[in-house]
Enzyme design. Sequence first.
Site, PDB file in Angstrom:
ATOM      1  N   HIS A  48       0.782  -1.174  -0.117  1.00 19.97           N
ATOM      2  CA  HIS A  48       0.104  -0.083   0.039  1.00 19.97           C
ATOM      3  C   HIS A  48       0.965   1.343  -0.011  1.00 19.97           C
ATOM      4  CE1 HIS A  48      -2.775  -2.855   2.139  1.00 19.97           C
ATOM      5  NE2 HIS A  48      -3.784  -2.534   1.076  1.00 19.97           N
ATOM      6  N   VAL A 188       4.473  -5.512  -4.618  1.00 22.54           N
ATOM      7  CA  VAL A 188       5.601  -5.695  -3.659  1.00 22.54           C
ATOM      8  C   VAL A 188       5.658  -6.918  -3.287  1.00 22.54           C
ATOM      9  CG1 VAL A 188       6.733  -4.508  -1.682  1.00 22.54           C
ATOM     10  CG2 VAL A 188       5.418  -3.158  -3.194  1.00 22.54           C
ATOM     11  N   LEU A 196       3.255  -9.355  -1.006  1.00 22.82           N
ATOM     12  CA  LEU A 196       2.796  -8.779   0.379  1.00 22.82           C
ATOM     13  C   LEU A 196       0.928  -8.693   0.325  1.00 22.82           C
ATOM     14  CD1 LEU A 196       4.920  -5.888   1.206  1.00 22.82           C
ATOM     15  CD2 LEU A 196       5.066  -8.163   1.710  1.00 22.82           C
TER      16      LEU A 196
END
Length: 292
Positions: A48, A188, A196
């Site tokens: 995020h 990521v 993630l």
Amino acid sequence: MSGIVVEPTAGTRVVTTIAELRGLLAGRRAAGASIALVPTMGALHDGHFALVRRARELADVVVVSIFVNPLQFGPAEDLDRYPRTLDADVDALATLGVELVFAPSAAEMYPDGPSSTRVVAGAVGGLYEGASRPGHFDGMLTVVAKLFNIVAPEFAVFGQKDAQQVFLVRRMVRDLDLPLAIEVVPTVREHDGLALSSRNRFLGDAERTTALALSEALGAAAESADEGPAEALAEAAAAFGDHDGAELDYFVIVDPETLLPVAGDATGPALALVAARIGATRLIDNRVIELG
Ligand code: PAF
């Protein structure tokens, strides 16, 4: 970003009502500020934060929405169990220079209960994630459309990890002529390849290792993609099968333009999509591969 100098405001403000958010944004817009929205369900992680950093490059004001949207969870899904970490999320967003966090209640977003008007995701919305989670994408698109209308951003930033979501959001923007640009940020990963996800926190140590089944299956598909889709699927299945306890939901190779499965003789860029259950936790991942 806009060409004129726009003064930043100090600190991160948490807003819970649509009216207050609209009022604040009207003021910033009147001062010439451009706006980028990062829609999230909270339990924020580095994936995020990469979206937030991109949003900050794109616009003067970044709005991060944090809302666990009940409309996109099925009756037997993990709505109640979904992690909620608002205070930690806001602290992290403050260090990233986020101006506004929009954290509405379900009653604020859906004052009459589950909204009667929905955005329908169409046929692609019924495939893959949509087949396993009926109604998920209608609920997701409905809240995203509401957020676009509430914030009216010039940009909205999404993660490539949710590839089918990104496809459907882009298509909604095109189909409904929504006046904003969609920006997509690469997935990521942890050092060993695990993508993630807010749900990774549910994995025990052994499950964390088992969860590598997803990224390793994608890696095997990428390495053998030269030999065509059938070989890539076979190698992916073999790599996945090395992980006892990982329960495959789907592994498909699709055309990125249509999200439909590629033909047996397809060549060029394709997208491999995978979903699996690791214990009680359902994970997804994807990777661009080059078919030979
Ligand atoms: O990707 C998510 O976290 C959610 O699907 C989104 C886009 C915030 C809509 O609830």
